[in-house]
Design an enzyme around this catalytic site. Structure first.
Site, PDB file in Angstrom:
ATOM      1  N   LYS A  20       0.843  -1.203   0.000  1.00 24.03           N
ATOM      2  CA  LYS A  20       0.000   0.000   0.000  1.00 24.03           C
ATOM      3  C   LYS A  20       0.880   1.256   0.000  1.00 24.03           C
ATOM      4  CE  LYS A  20      -3.940  -2.202   2.305  1.00 24.03           C
ATOM      5  NZ  LYS A  20      -4.880  -2.088   3.452  1.00 24.03           N
ATOM      6  N   TYR A  60     -12.102  -2.857  -3.421  1.00 25.35           N
ATOM      7  CA  TYR A  60     -12.707  -2.857  -2.079  1.00 25.35           C
ATOM      8  C   TYR A  60     -14.234  -2.942  -2.108  1.00 25.35           C
ATOM      9  CZ  TYR A  60      -8.212  -2.061   0.187  1.00 25.35           C
ATOM     10  OH  TYR A  60      -6.932  -2.207   0.663  1.00 25.35           O
ATOM     11  N   ASN A 124      -1.835   0.165   7.029  1.00 19.92           N
ATOM     12  CA  ASN A 124      -1.334  -1.119   7.520  1.00 19.92           C
ATOM     13  C   ASN A 124      -0.444  -1.819   6.493  1.00 19.92           C
ATOM     14  OD1 ASN A 124      -3.301  -1.963   5.768  1.00 19.92           O
ATOM     15  ND2 ASN A 124      -4.631  -2.855   7.316  1.00 19.92           N
ATOM     16  N   HIS A 127      -1.606  -5.406   1.496  1.00 19.67           N
ATOM     17  CA  HIS A 127      -2.831  -6.189   1.304  1.00 19.67           C
ATOM     18  C   HIS A 127      -2.475  -7.566   0.775  1.00 19.67           C
ATOM     19  CE1 HIS A 127      -6.714  -7.511  -0.363  1.00 19.67           C
ATOM     20  NE2 HIS A 127      -6.010  -7.874  -1.409  1.00 19.67           N
ATOM     21  N   GLU A 138      -8.883 -11.034  -7.772  1.00 22.65           N
ATOM     22  CA  GLU A 138      -8.014  -9.858  -7.648  1.00 22.65           C
ATOM     23  C   GLU A 138      -6.893  -9.873  -8.685  1.00 22.65           C
ATOM     24  OE1 GLU A 138      -8.906  -8.784  -2.958  1.00 22.65           O
ATOM     25  OE2 GLU A 138      -7.013  -9.749  -3.428  1.00 22.65           O
TER      26      GLU A 138
HETATM   27  P1  IDP Z   1      -7.606  -6.940   5.434  1.00 22.75           P
HETATM   28  O1  IDP Z   1      -6.817  -5.877   4.720  1.00 22.75           O
HETATM   29  O2  IDP Z   1      -6.895  -7.428   6.660  1.00 22.75           O
HETATM   30  O3  IDP Z   1      -8.067  -8.043   4.516  1.00 22.75           O
HETATM   31  P2  IDP Z   1     -10.347  -5.887   5.391  1.00 22.75           P
HETATM   32  O4  IDP Z   1     -11.368  -6.054   6.467  1.00 22.75           O
HETATM   33  O5  IDP Z   1     -10.569  -6.582   4.085  1.00 22.75           O
HETATM   34  O6  IDP Z   1      -8.922  -6.241   6.022  1.00 22.75           O
HETATM   35  O7  IDP Z   1     -10.230  -4.328   5.115  1.00 22.75           O
HETATM   36  C1  IDP Z   1      -9.531  -3.871   4.020  1.00 22.75           C
HETATM   37  C2  IDP Z   1      -8.755  -2.641   4.420  1.00 22.75           C
HETATM   38  O8  IDP Z   1      -9.651  -1.629   4.805  1.00 22.75           O
HETATM   39  C3  IDP Z   1      -7.852  -2.823   5.606  1.00 22.75           C
HETATM   40  O9  IDP Z   1      -6.596  -3.383   5.281  1.00 22.75           O
HETATM   41  C4  IDP Z   1      -7.727  -1.412   6.109  1.00 22.75           C
HETATM   42  O10 IDP Z   1      -6.760  -0.700   5.336  1.00 22.75           O
HETATM   43  C5  IDP Z   1      -9.093  -0.832   5.842  1.00 22.75           C
HETATM   44  N1  IDP Z   1      -9.988  -0.909   6.992  1.00 22.75           N
HETATM   45  C6  IDP Z   1     -10.768  -1.944   7.340  1.00 22.75           C
HETATM   46  N2  IDP Z   1     -11.489  -1.651   8.442  1.00 22.75           N
HETATM   47  C7  IDP Z   1     -11.157  -0.404   8.787  1.00 22.75           C
HETATM   48  C8  IDP Z   1     -11.573   0.508   9.833  1.00 22.75           C
HETATM   49  O11 IDP Z   1     -12.405   0.193  10.675  1.00 22.75           O
HETATM   50  N3  IDP Z   1     -10.972   1.727   9.843  1.00 22.75           N
HETATM   51  C9  IDP Z   1     -10.054   2.099   8.912  1.00 22.75           C
HETATM   52  N4  IDP Z   1      -9.656   1.299   7.918  1.00 22.75           N
HETATM   53  C10 IDP Z   1     -10.183   0.070   7.858  1.00 22.75           C
END
Ligand code: IDP
Length: 162
Positions: A20, A60, A124, A127, A138
């Site tokens: 990212k 997303y 974070n 992905h 994807e």
């Molecule tokens: P993942 O990346 O661990 O698969 P997902 O639930 O698919 O997690 O969410 C995708 C991305 O959306 C996350 O990596 C994060 O960057 C963002 N995200 C998910 N939930 C939140 C939230 O509650 N606050 C801010 N960003 C979030």
């Protein structure tokens, strides 16, 4: 029996990984690639790119009903380039998810990529596809140019690992 065992052992899958914008900016690209290379996964495609809104929204899609969707798409589109990659290996989808760690960096085991480098839930670092089915979707979305040149038979006897 020998043949059967061999066929099972060579059950390969591919997953989609994206470094990212925060991961690229913080120069974590080599660290991340090193981890997957050392785990003996094979890099099958890689490109650095800026992400169009349309692509980010499709990627997303599952989160389109969530409150974070707009912020997440804005972040991916406007924070700088990402590095999109295809990694191949046995059980690669699940293993990469384990190596990445939990969505929220503060919930991660330390020895995961997000555990060591993640700042918060949005930033974070990386992905990785959640399942094999999603990985296939994807890969098709991020690499629409189709079969990668790397899938062609190449003369690679000089870097066989085993
Ligand atoms: P993942 O990346 O661990 O698969 P997902 O639930 O698919 O997690 O969410 C995708 C991305 O959306 C996350 O990596 C994060 O960057 C963002 N995200 C998910 N939930 C939140 C939230 O509650 N606050 C801010 N960003 C979030």
């Amino acid at each position: 029996a020998e043949k059967k065992r061999r066929r099972k052992a060579s059950k390969m899958e591919k997953t989609f990984v994206m470094i990212k914008p925060d991961g690229v900016q913080r120069r974590l690209m080599p660290e991340i690639i090193r981890r997957f290379e050392e785990k003996r996964f094979t890099l099958k495609g890689m490109k650095m790119m800026s992400v169009e809104r349309d692509l980010a929204e499709k990627h997303y899609e599952e989160l389109s009903g969530e409150h974070v969707f707009g912020r997440l798409v804005d972040y991916i589109v406007s924070s700088g380039p990402v590095v999109a990659m295809i990694w191949e290996g046995e059980n690669v989808v699940e293993t990469v998810r384990e190596m990445i760690g939990h969505t929220r960096p503060s919930d991660c085991e330390y020895a995961t990529i997000r555990g060591e480098f993640g700042i918060d839930k949005i930033r974070n670092v990386i992905h990785g596809s959640y399942s094999l089915e999603i990985a296939n979707k994807e890969i098709a979305l991020w690499f629409p140019e189709g079969p990668l040149v790397w899938d062609k038979k190449i003369n690679n006897h000089w870097h066989k690992f085993d």
